[in-house]
Design a protein around this motif. Structure first.
Motif, PDB file in Angstrom:
ATOM      1  N   PHE A 147       0.946  -1.229  -0.156  1.00  0.00           N
ATOM      2  CA  PHE A 147      -0.117   0.111  -0.179  1.00  0.00           C
ATOM      3  C   PHE A 147       0.922   1.227  -0.058  1.00  0.00           C
ATOM      4  O   PHE A 147       1.024   1.819   0.948  1.00  0.00           O
ATOM      5  N   ARG A 148       1.691   1.298  -1.183  1.00  0.00           N
ATOM      6  CA  ARG A 148       2.526   2.427  -1.049  1.00  0.00           C
ATOM      7  C   ARG A 148       1.987   3.750  -1.046  1.00  0.00           C
ATOM      8  O   ARG A 148       2.900   4.637  -0.803  1.00  0.00           O
ATOM      9  N   GLY A 160      -1.047  -3.433   4.307  1.00  0.00           N
ATOM     10  CA  GLY A 160      -0.409  -2.193   4.576  1.00  0.00           C
ATOM     11  C   GLY A 160       0.955  -1.853   3.877  1.00  0.00           C
ATOM     12  O   GLY A 160       1.307  -2.544   2.622  1.00  0.00           O
ATOM     13  N   GLU A 161       1.658  -1.115   4.426  1.00  0.00           N
ATOM     14  CA  GLU A 161       2.821  -0.278   3.525  1.00  0.00           C
ATOM     15  C   GLU A 161       4.041  -1.100   3.709  1.00  0.00           C
ATOM     16  O   GLU A 161       5.069  -0.784   3.100  1.00  0.00           O
ATOM     17  N   ASP A 162       4.308  -2.053   4.834  1.00  0.00           N
ATOM     18  CA  ASP A 162       5.461  -2.641   4.840  1.00  0.00           C
ATOM     19  C   ASP A 162       5.576  -3.913   4.557  1.00  0.00           C
ATOM     20  O   ASP A 162       4.908  -4.781   4.676  1.00  0.00           O
ATOM     21  N   THR A 729       5.736   6.113   2.719  1.00  0.00           N
ATOM     22  CA  THR A 729       5.839   5.142   3.584  1.00  0.00           C
ATOM     23  C   THR A 729       7.049   5.486   4.818  1.00  0.00           C
ATOM     24  O   THR A 729       7.814   6.387   4.701  1.00  0.00           O
ATOM     25  N   TYR A 730       6.684   5.017   6.033  1.00  0.00           N
ATOM     26  CA  TYR A 730       7.491   5.295   7.276  1.00  0.00           C
ATOM     27  C   TYR A 730       9.052   4.901   6.774  1.00  0.00           C
ATOM     28  O   TYR A 730       9.670   5.552   7.496  1.00  0.00           O
ATOM     29  N   ARG A 731       9.184   4.225   5.745  1.00  0.00           N
ATOM     30  CA  ARG A 731      10.698   4.020   5.581  1.00  0.00           C
ATOM     31  C   ARG A 731      11.348   4.920   4.850  1.00  0.00           C
ATOM     32  O   ARG A 731      12.757   5.078   5.170  1.00  0.00           O
TER      33      ARG A 731
END
Length: 879
Positions: A147-148, A160-162, A729-731
């Motif tokens: 989920f970019r 999710g995004e990870d 994303t958080y990354r």
């Protein structure tokens, strides 16, 4: 749409049981359980003609009576429960289940869903032993795309995004679905959509994505790799779009080089529905000029099964396959290879055995009390407490009057998300609060719609069969087929344009009569339906959402009417799936939310339930409202009508809780500043109302954690069409978030002691054990989600940090527990610019806590501890 209508439909569907006749005799070794699945598959394929083989490569595989092969429909959906097959247990939407961070529970859910698939298969099994649409045992789930970008309407289907979180959750769900018997699968799961797929929906059949080698290896492939190499998933779905100039379903790089050669995948690849046609369609990717060329390059690259869709009249290209073989475009041996993979799958489901496996499962083993209880448990674990200023939650004492307000408060749509079954006893948030507080006065006011005025059913009193209004109701006509063509199969008079089809597919209906407006002004009209619709008032086509697929939007049209005037009205609806309920709804002049504000002023507590629904975010849909486009979103803000009402409720000064129900992040910046308590409830499934009410009341302490970042604005993000992960994303996002990935508050508190490492210097294997002691130092029992992040300060091509391990643990008040994680070379590795994954020497910082380290203004500090280690060894890891 009305709850009673949903339930009538569901009961009609679930009560239809086809008795099973004896299966046809199977020649050769296909029915020989002593032979290997491969031998059984090879034998039956060797007995088929070319035309029979070609027909078997489509999702609607016909029976071959002379060979004892029953009809089989491969298309089945199981994203969060059995979908589109009538009554079934509906679990929270996938993004909600991801918010639990609970792999063990998700595996149990998968096993339960598989049981219901087996039951549904038995319930409507065909006389020859085969299956019909949405009744088979091959399940096109889970969706493990990253989920970019929160603007993607189908992100609700993902975990999710990870990449790591998505992979672990995918493995868990697949394990539950497929079971642990190495010989027989309970059902076959499908990892989708392989690969690099996450919108925009409006261009998905033409999009050509060029991920750089770093992002491909670092973000887009790891979850798929995990479900193949560790999860042993037996099916993979290739994508609509092209990747690096080649359609995903014709990509040798994806399906052969990576999937089969690098990862050792031994199952079958199915096309997304219509993706095979995208290879050659002039209005799609048009990679080849003709259909035979298109299916030839697809099957040679590794696509084994073709799913059709409505755009190409559900064709599965059997004629094109025959032509491709006869003209030398496609070797028959390649066709045989694909067929053998498909028949191995059917053999390993036990479909050709003299006695079906899992004999303990009956046709009634779905929608059971035990399954409902599991759905409720999953919904409870998915609740994320985003904000709780002043300890407003849990609710103190027993409020005398509670105002429940908002478009999702009494909405079934907001429970089920997309790709869903029919809950037999859906519990909305309003239902849940009424049940939890039976002595309180519960005042309900919708106040607003999701993206416009509140909508209510058109009353029967406003409709007449004739122009003179001598007879109330509407004339209803029903047609075979979806285009209202030919003579009506039957006609009747109904009080309204309101009907539940009993599972008929490919049918349509028309309701005609006269409408009398009760007051003058602007009216909005919509046909609340599971499929396409049109509404005509007078000589105007007010709204046209005929569409081509299964999931219409919330598209509404407006028209100005005069009080007392009689207008001809015509409503048309289409039924394409075995689940449909229709109801004509409207918004009436002057519906501005005053009743909701009045209710709040008179209440001790106000609960506003808003957000989104799968009618405005989802798969290829028409929505005409600011902030939405084609099923996707252009803004992350709470829709303007909801925000306006929320502002008025805030101004009353009464205690206020905001409950969000949605499948993607919402930038509720104003609410974060003015509303004391905010809950993220996702699309929580059939038992969702009980879960929300129980969490608000404090029956359990919330422990859900965000599987996506809640940004402050879409303006913080790169262009939606940009597939680079930089700034996403958080990354890779360096800005200030509203609520970070991994965030979630609790009703209790946890403390972490200094971590212990088995070694502070690791070699080429990267192996190190990390242990930490956690204590519940709060006043009540609760769950904590322990998250371990790694960071590589100063390293090139390194994320800010990455989730490496996690575990959800339950701790009683005062309890202390030690949690241990083992890291390896892959967990500590980095990807270089060429897409090569390596373990490299350097310092690695570790954080173990209840969320990411740090925080922002307004959020409490995250409990956790930090340490670091040195990597001395180096190694290049396999793709």
């Amino acid at each position: 749409m009305g709850k009673s209508l949903e339930l009538v439909l569901a009961l009609l569907l679930s009560s239809t049981v086809t008795p099973l006749a004896a299966a046809q005799p199977v020649p050769g070794t296909l029915g020989d359980t002593a032979a290997t699945p491969e031998v059984r598959a090879q034998d039956i394929v060797s007995r088929m003609t070319l035309e029979e083989k070609a027909a078997q490569l489509g999702h609607t595989a016909p029976a071959i009576p002379r060979l004892g092969v029953p009809e089989y429909n491969w298309w089945n959906e199981g994203l969060h429960g059995v979908a589109r097959a009538g009554i079934a247990t509906v679990f929270p939407q996938a993004i909600g289940m991801a918010a639990t961070w609970d792999t063990a529970l998700l595996a149990k859910v998968g096993n339960t869903v598989a049981t219901e698939f087996r039951a549904k298969f038995l319930e409507r099994r065909l006389p020859d032993g085969g299956s019909e649409f949405y009744r088979g045992l091959t399940v096109w789930s889970p969706n493990i795309n990253i989920f970019r970008d929160p603007r993607w309407g189908r992100g609700q289907e993902t975990y999710g995004e990870d990449p790591y979180l998505s992979g672990r959750l995918g493995i868990a769900y697949i394990a539950g679905l497929q079971g642990n018997d190495p010989r027989i699968f309970k059902v076959i799961a499908t990892s989708k959509h392989f690969a690099v797929h996450s919108g925009p929906e409006s261009n998905r059949h033409r999009e050509d994505v060029y991920p750089n080698p770093y992002d491909l290896e670092d973000t887009y492939l790891p979850a798929f790799r995990a479900t193949v190499t560790e999860g042993k998933v037996q099916s993979v779905m290739c994508v609509y779009n092209a990747v690096n100039g080649v359609p995903g379903c014709a990509s040798t790089m994806l399906m052969d080089d990576i999937l089969r050669k690098s990862w050792g995948f031994g199952g079958y690849v199915v096309s997304d529905c219509g993706a095979a046609a995208n290879i050659y369609r002039p209005d799609a990717l048009h990679y080849t000029k003709t259909a035979p060329e298109g299916v030839a390059v697809g099957i040679k690259a590794g696509m084994d099964l073709i799913c059709g869709d409505y755009r190409n009249k559900m064709t599965t290209d059997a004629d094109s396959i025959v032509t491709a073989v006869k003209t030398g475009l496609l070797p028959q041996a390649t066709v045989d290879r694909a067929l053998e993979r498909l028949f191995v799958a059917r053999v390993r489901l036990g479909l050709f055995d003299p006695k079906l496996p899992f004999a303990e499962i009956t046709a009634k083993d779905y929608d059971t009390p035990a399954h409902h209880a599991m759905s409720r448990k999953m919904a409870e674990e998915s609740m994320v407490l985003l904000k709780n200023d002043g300890g407003l939650l849990p609710i103190k004492g027993d409020p005398r009057t509670i105002a429940v307000i908002g478009p999702n408060a009494d909405s079934i749509d907001a429970l089920v998300g997309n790709y869903y079954g029919t809950p037999s006893k859906p519990v909305t948030v309003l239902d849940g609060i009424r049940a939890r507080y039976p002595k309180a006065k519960i005042v309900y006011a919708q106040g607003t719609g999701l993206i416009g005025p509140a909508e209510v059913p058109v009353p029967d009193a406003a409709l007449c069969v004739d122009a003179a209004c001598a007879t109330k109701g509407l004339k209803a006509e029903y047609f075979a087929g979806t285009d209202l063509a030919g003579p009506a199969t039957r006609t009747e008079t109904l009080p309204n344009a309101r009907l539940d089809w009993s599972g008929d597919r490919e049918t349509s209906a028309r309701w005609t009569g006269t409408l009398v407006a009760p007051t003058s002004g602007s009216y909005g009209f919509r046909f609340a339906s599971e499929n396409g619709y049109r509404v005509f008032v007078g000589d105007k086509l007010v709204v046209d959402e005929w569409g081509v697929g299964d999931a219409p939007s919330i598209l509404t049209g407006t028209i100005t009417l005069e009080k007392g005037r009689r207008y001809p009205i015509r409503v048309e609806g289409v039924q394409r799936g075995a689940r449909s309920s229709q109801q004509l709804v409207w918004s009436i002049p002057g519906a501005g939310g005053d009743d909701a504000v009045a209710a709040a002023k008179a209440a001790d507590l106000t609960i506003f339930v808003g957000g989104l629904s799968a009618r405005i975010e989802g798969e290829e849909m028409r929505v005409q409202a600011p902030g939405f486009a084609g099923g996707d979103r252009t803004s992350l803000d709470l829709p303007a009508p909801q925000q306006a009402l929320l502002d008025r409720l805030t101004a009353t000064g009464k205690p206020l809780v905001l409950v969000l129900m949605n499948g993607s992040a919402l930038a509720v910046n104003r609410a974060d500043k003015t509303v004391p308590a905010i809950v993220e409830a996702w699309y929580p499934g059939g038992e969702g109302g009980h879960a929300v009410a129980g969490m608000l009341a404090g029956d359990f302490s919330p422990a859900g954690r965000l599987p996506v970042t809640f940004y402050k604005s879409a303006d913080q993000l790169p262009a939606f069409t940009d597939y680079s992960m930089k700034g996403r994303t958080y990354r890779y996002f360096a800005g200030e978030t509203l609520y970070p990935f991994g965030h979630g508050l609790s009703y209790t508190r946890f403390a972490y002691a200094a971590p212990t490492l088995s070694t502070t210097r690791v070699g080429a294997d990267g192996k190190v054990n990390v242990s930490v002691t956690i204590s519940n130092v709060g006043a009540r029992d609760g769950d904590e989600v322990v998250q371990l992040y790694v960071a590589h300060p100063g390293a090139q091509n390194a994320p800010i940090r990455s989730l490496a391990r996690f575990e959800r643990v339950h701790l009683k008040k005062g309890e202390t527990r030690r949690v241990s994680f083992t890291l390896d070379a892959r967990a500590l590795s980095l990807v270089d610019a060429k897409g090569v994954r390596r373990l490299t020497p350097g310092t690695v910082k570790l954080w173990i806590g209840g969320g990411q380290p740090g925080g922002r203004g307004g959020l409490p500090s995250v409990a956790g501890v930090a340490t670091e280690l040195k990597v001395d060894g180096q190694a290049m890891l396999p793709r």
